[in-house]
Design an enzyme around this catalytic site. Structure first.
Site, PDB file in Angstrom:
ATOM      1  N   SER A  44       1.088  -1.014  -0.094  1.00  0.00           N
ATOM      2  CA  SER A  44       0.316  -0.643   0.128  1.00  0.00           C
ATOM      3  C   SER A  44       0.595   0.880   0.415  1.00  0.00           C
ATOM      4  O   SER A  44      -0.231   2.061  -0.120  1.00  0.00           O
ATOM      5  CB  SER A  44      -0.873  -0.355   1.564  1.00  0.00           C
ATOM      6  OG  SER A  44      -1.160  -1.297   1.450  1.00  0.00           O
ATOM      7  N   CYS A 161      -9.798  -8.379  21.848  1.00  0.00           N
ATOM      8  CA  CYS A 161     -11.135  -8.414  21.856  1.00  0.00           C
ATOM      9  C   CYS A 161     -11.596  -9.279  22.540  1.00  0.00           C
ATOM     10  O   CYS A 161     -12.830  -9.152  23.289  1.00  0.00           O
ATOM     11  CB  CYS A 161     -10.955  -8.065  20.790  1.00  0.00           C
ATOM     12  SG  CYS A 161     -10.778  -8.815  19.699  1.00  0.00           S
ATOM     13  N   HIS A 256     -18.628  -8.292  20.460  1.00  0.00           N
ATOM     14  CA  HIS A 256     -18.977  -9.636  20.569  1.00  0.00           C
ATOM     15  C   HIS A 256     -19.418  -9.885  22.362  1.00  0.00           C
ATOM     16  O   HIS A 256     -19.103  -8.880  22.937  1.00  0.00           O
ATOM     17  CB  HIS A 256     -16.949  -9.849  21.716  1.00  0.00           C
ATOM     18  CG  HIS A 256     -15.773  -9.509  20.252  1.00  0.00           C
ATOM     19  ND1 HIS A 256     -16.674  -9.898  18.733  1.00  0.00           N
ATOM     20  CD2 HIS A 256     -14.705 -10.396  20.073  1.00  0.00           C
ATOM     21  CE1 HIS A 256     -15.228  -9.506  17.944  1.00  0.00           C
ATOM     22  NE2 HIS A 256     -14.414  -9.915  19.008  1.00  0.00           N
TER      23      HIS A 256
END
Ligand SMILES: NC(=O)c1ccc[n+]([C@@H]2O[C@H](COP(=O)([O-])OP(=O)(O)OC[C@H]3O[C@@H](n4cnc5c(N)ncnc54)[C@H](OP(=O)(O)O)[C@@H]3O)[C@@H](O)[C@H]2O)c1
Length: 364
Positions: A44, A161, A256
């Protein structure tokens, strides 16, 4: 905390990924931090950010105009980034963890404070893994980390997470004097947790996948470091708590959930007391009035069909944890459901809160 006289220049490493994009969105109007640079892979590098992102901008907030025209640079070029940033948010996904550790170390050596979402340094004995409402004091190891490694920068990391939705509620109870001995947790994890492009749609629509590589181990082990203490210049994990996790990928975009059963070691609190402890829980981020801190970090919802990802993940800008369905557990003592936004509280928002904590402690 008072306003800073000047904003701190920061870079987002992995700015094109799910977490990196969320950093770009959340930092757009941040009162202390200003994005001076965005970086991603060599593939990128050289592209304008808006061009590299094109149709895959994922956050609900719009892509900030100012950042659209930034030219992406190679995230492995720590020297170039260090010239323009005092702090980096590392949201890199590299398959080789040793390589990633080396990259983050190079930043710290170059004088940059690294706040990382990646797992490479989570086990490192002198790197704090912080949820600021729980173990803000673990940041106090940083002067020793700097001295030992001869770094003028530093590294602090965020945990996985999957555990944000239930660990703070458990910690709030422990802090109120209710020691916990056993936890069984079943997570229902959103597809954005797998990064971009993530799980193929044909695998996840109309389906539940009962396996996420490495996730159960992280969900069981990382809380022990977070709840542990600094001893002899390294982290000693908390003993006396057993955690068993089942981690599932579900067809939810963000958020979540965790279904949790808990056994207390001694006294068992009444339901009213549990709810009171959760709703009144406050910690260092709230006391220090850190800009990204939710004013109420744990919110109990009385509605028996909540929390739900779609309806509750954005409470307090995605930084609050919602809990509900508190009831008796016939096997353990209590059970409940927790929810947190995985790319905000569980990733970029949590990383920004960690960075704010480091600034408040004069470590940046
Ligand atoms: N998604 C979540 O909910 C979540 C939550 C907590 C923690 N995390 C962790 O956060 C990190 C990022 O996750 P993600 O979900 O955002 O992943 P992702 O969407 O796959 O993005 C990965 C990023 O890393 C860059 N990258 C890949 N290979 C690279 C290389 N060789 N050199 C430099 N940059 C490279 C990519 O750049 P290109 O676009 O140029 O390839 C992209 O910007 C991971 O470590 C993940 O475990 C994720």
């Amino acid at each position: 905390m008072e306003q800073l006289k000047q904003k701190i220049p920061v870079a987002v490493l992995g700015a094109t990924g799910m977490v990196g994009q969320q950093y770009v969105a959340l930092l757009a109007d941040h009162p202390w931090f200003e994005i001076s640079l965005v970086a991603a892979s060599a593939r990128s590098a050289g592209l304008r950010y808006g061009e590299a992102i094109s149709s895959r901008w994922y956050p609900e907030a719009p892509l900030p105009d100012r950042i659209k025209n930034y030219t992406l640079i190679d995230a492995l070029d720590s020297a170039a980034v260090a010239r323009k940033a005092k702090l980096v948010f590392s949201a890199l996904e590299l398959s080789d963890k040793d390589e990633l550790r080396k990259v983050e170390n190079a930043y710290a050596r170059a004088g940059v404070a690294v706040v990382s979402n990646a797992s490479a340094h989570r086990d490192t004995e002198d790197v704090p893994m912080i949820i600021p409402e729980i173990n803000h004091h673990h940041a106090d190891i940083i002067p020793l980390q700097r001295q030992r490694r001869e770094w003028s920068g530093c590294i602090a990391v965020k945990p996985n997470c999957s555990l944000q939705s239930y660990l703070t509620p458990l910690f709030a109870l422990m802090q109120a004097g209710y020691e916990i001995s056993d936890v069984v947790v079943t997570t229902l994890q959103a597809v954005s947790g797998a990064g971009y492009p993530g799980v193929p749609s044909l695998d996840i629509i109309d389906n539940v996948i009962p396996f996420i590589n490495g996730e159960e181990e992280k969900t069981e082990q990382e809380p022990l470091k977070i709840l542990g203490e600094i001893q002899d210049g390294r982290f000693t994990p908390r003993s006396g708590i057993r955690i068993s996790a089942h981690c599932n990928r579900v067809p939810v975009r963000d958020g979540h959930s965790a279904c949790v059963s808990v056994r207390f070691a001694h006294a068992k609190p009444k339901f009213d007391r549990v709810i009171e402890v959760w709703n009144n829980f406050r910690s260092a981020p709230q006391e220090l009035r850190l800009p990204s801190a939710p004013t109420q970090p744990i919110i109990y919802l009385d509605d028996e069909a909540r929390p739900q990802p779609k309806k509750d993940r954005m409470r307090h800008n995605g930084m609050a944890i919602t809990v509900g369905r508190l009831r008796a557990c016939p096997v353990f003592d209590i059970k409940f459901v927790g929810l947190s936004h995985n790319t905000i509280r569980g990733a970029a928002g949590g990383g920004i809160l960690n960075a704010e904590l480091l600034v408040a402690k004069n470590l940046v």
